[in-house]
Design an enzyme around this catalytic site. Structure first.
Site, PDB file in Angstrom:
ATOM      1  CB  CYS A  56     106.919  36.890  46.773  1.00  0.00           C
ATOM      2  SG  CYS A  56     106.892  35.852  44.805  1.00  0.00           S
ATOM      3  CG  ASP A  88      99.929  31.976  43.878  1.00  0.00           C
ATOM      4  OD1 ASP A  88     100.046  30.800  44.880  1.00  0.00           O
ATOM      5  OD2 ASP A  88      99.017  31.763  43.522  1.00  0.00           O
ATOM      6  CB  CYS A 129     103.986  35.143  47.873  1.00  0.00           C
ATOM      7  SG  CYS A 129     103.334  34.813  45.970  1.00  0.00           S
ATOM      8  CG  ASP A 130      99.597  35.721  44.950  1.00  0.00           C
ATOM      9  OD1 ASP A 130     100.186  36.642  45.004  1.00  0.00           O
ATOM     10  OD2 ASP A 130      99.795  35.332  43.778  1.00  0.00           O
ATOM     11  CB  CYS A 201     103.735  39.784  40.459  1.00  0.00           C
ATOM     12  SG  CYS A 201     104.308  37.853  40.298  1.00  0.00           S
ATOM     13  CD  GLU A 451      96.105  31.819  41.128  1.00  0.00           C
ATOM     14  OE1 GLU A 451      96.992  32.282  40.242  1.00  0.00           O
ATOM     15  OE2 GLU A 451      95.746  32.563  41.797  1.00  0.00           O
ATOM     16  CB  SER A 477      97.315  34.749  37.765  1.00  0.00           C
ATOM     17  OG  SER A 477      97.371  36.175  38.303  1.00  0.00           O
TER      18      SER A 477
END
Length: 574
Positions: A56, A88, A129-130, A201, A451, A477
């Protein structure tokens, strides 16, 4: 851009570059090779969440160099720095996930402290990322200096025996392996091909959801969230962002001019229309909080309820981020929503133009079936739904994109940690028709609001994704699918109703009416609550203790400070 247009009299960097008293400060800048001209130009922070934890973030440093070239070309002086990321996918399914949501606050705080400490005048932030995406955007509106957000880009889809795959398929394959539906050799082959490049992702999980938010909310340039991480086009987008942030400095266009209540509503609309991650219902209130704007889970859920689902993206649909980009990207989604009357077109963006002006030249692409018009929506209600009832007075949330059955009633089977539930699922110690309850995993109780993808993916891999429900005061998630309800509040650790549920209690979930309840009368709930006692966790010091000690409820974004409403003066005005 002519450097003479910049007057540093009111810019933060005057405190470190101007006047005889700042000679010691300037000496440090000369030591790094800066010229007189560069020292007296606006100083632009170029912040990245680069690290070697996961794909990521791995391309962010490269992209930052392109940003710096753009800043320099427009008569600014870029100053690069890094902050942390917790990825994550790596943290999932073990104690490491407790660090994920807490990292959002650390990212925002560390960017703020770096900018404050060195008196930078503007910010370009790159995240992959996230939690790093909302964390970076939170820092931008908190600081309120001219800012542009850049997503590092999605990963390319993998291919497994002729089929496109993502990391979601690997998590679900673990469930298949556990029940003998996949061999160990096949699982190994899948894991080696699922993630073939740099990038976050690849489906409409949390990273791509929040990337869409960055465009919808106006902090990112149009199309900048779509190009995958390996594409050379990303470098061009980064250079343009570097140049454009200098235009924002010259015009004094700040993040809070852009991130208004209407802009936040636009972001929620795009999340729902794309079947995005339920985590957006946590991050949008947190971004609003930084601006001093009141927005909670119920506000976001109401927007979700009224928004059509128009983008057929995984995990609920069939396409990945690359497909959306090739079909026309986030602007195509926003064009459909604007024409359908679901967006505020007059919101300002980092282009210096409004949403409607940005979308004027976007043409409908009728040669694709990734994005539908509002009139031909996949479903009339959005892909994410808010819930409320005696089990969740402060609300809960569920992603319904791709689900056929939107009602579920069954007996509870309770677990006080994710690990206990995952073990039961792995060993098939549960029954079809049950509601699995995972509690003490909220922001305070976890601590960190983990998550539950490992558990939900295992259920799906076992073929039980639509045969059981799962509720938690933790999170899910963006890759989760099935009847999975998260953010149940108040959380168990503070005595919420989820804490007093017992095995066998009948739980009713209705994602059409937006309700979640347990078949107990008020007197029984009150009696059990009086008998309830708080639990201790294992985190008595360190960052997670500090997080648990200061974090607020998920309903308001799980934030850790009073926010813009209590602010006396923003950093931009020092």
């Amino acid at each position: 851009m002519d450097a003479k247009v910049f007057n540093k009299d009111k810019l933060p960097s005057r405190h470190v570059t101007e006047g005889p008293n700042r000679a010691p400060h300037r000496s440090y800048l000369y030591a790094m090779g800066l010229t007189d001209e560069q020292i007296h130009q606006p100083l632009v922070g170029v912040a990245t969440c680069w690290n070697e934890a996961a794909p990521c973030n791995i391309s962010l440093m490269r992209q930052a160099q392109a940003v710096k070239k753009g800043v320099a070309a427009a008569s600014g002086t870029p100053r690069e720095f890094c902050t942390i990321t917790v990825t994550d996918g790596i943290a999932m399914g073990h104690q490491g996930m407790k660090s994920s949501l807490a990292s959002r606050e650390v990212i925002a705080d560390s960017v703020e402290l770096t900018m404050r400490g060195h008196c930078y005048d503007a910010l370009v932030g790159l995240a992959g990322c996230d939690k790093s995406l909302p964390g970076m955007m939170m820092s931008m509106v908190r600081l309120n200096v001219p800012s542009i957000f850049l997503y590092g880009g999605s990963i390319l889809p993998g291919r497994f025996r002729g089929q496109e795959v993502t990391v979601q398929d690997v998590f679900e394959a673990v469930g298949k392996f556990s029940v003998g539906d996949m061999s160990l050799d096949d699982l190994h082959e899948l894991e080696t091909v699922a993630c073939p490049s740099a990038g976050a992702c690849g489906a409409q999980f949390t990273a791509n959801t929040m990337a869409c938010v960055s465009e919808a909310i106006g902090l990112a340039l149009p199309y900048s969230s779509g190009a995958p991480a390996p594409y050379e086009l990303r470098d061009a987008l980064c250079a343009i962002a570097g140049e454009q942030v200098m235009e924002l400095v010259a015009r004094n266009i700040r993040p809070r001019d852009i991130v208004t209540r209407e802009a936040l509503e636009n972001a929620a609309v795009v999340v729902s229309a794309t079947g995005g991650s339920t985590n957006a219902a946590l991050h949008l209130p947190a971004i609003a909080h930084e601006c001093g704007i009141e927005m909670d889970l119920f506000d976001v859920a109401e927007i979700f309820r009224k928004t059509p689902y128009i983008a057929d993206l995984k995990p609920g649909g069939k396409y990945v981020a690359l497909d959306l980009y090739e079909a026309g990207g986030v602007p195509l989604v926003m064009k459909a929503l604007l024409e359908g009357g679901h967006l505020h077109g007059d919101c300002m963006t980092v282009t210096g133009r409004t949403i409607a002006e940005n979308l004027e030249s976007v043409k409908w692409n009728d040669k694709q079936d990734v994005v539908y018009s509002v009139g031909k929506a996949i479903t009339e209600t959005g892909g994410v739904v808010g819930l409320k009832g005696n089990l969740a007075p402060d609300g809960a949330i569920v992603k319904v994109a791709g689900m056929d059955n939107l009602k579920f009633t069954g007996p509870a089977r309770c677990f006080d940690t994710e690990e206990d539930c995952y073990a039961a699922v792995s060993e098939r110690k549960y029954e079809e028709g049950e509601v699995l309850v995972i509690r003490y995993e909220g922001p305070v109780g976890g601590p960190g609001m983990r998550e539950m993808l490992a558990t939900t993916a295992a259920l799906y891999g076992q073929g039980m994704g639509d045969k059981v429900a799962l509720i938690t005061d933790g999170r899910f998630s963006g890759a989760t699918r099935g009847f999975c309800i998260g953010h149940v509040g108040p959380e168990a650790a503070v005595g919420g109703p989820i804490a007093i549920i017992q095995n066998g209690d009948i739980i009713e979930i209705d994602a059409i009416e937006g309700t979640i309840s347990v078949q107990l009368d008020d007197a029984e709930i009150e009696e059990r609550t009086k008998a309830w006692k708080p639990r201790e966790n294992d985190y008595r010091s360190g960052a997670l203790w500090k997080y648990a000690d200061g974090v607020g409820p998920a309903r308001y974004g799980a934030v850790t400070h009073p926010g813009g409403a209590k602010e006396v003066k923003s950093y931009a005005d020092i």
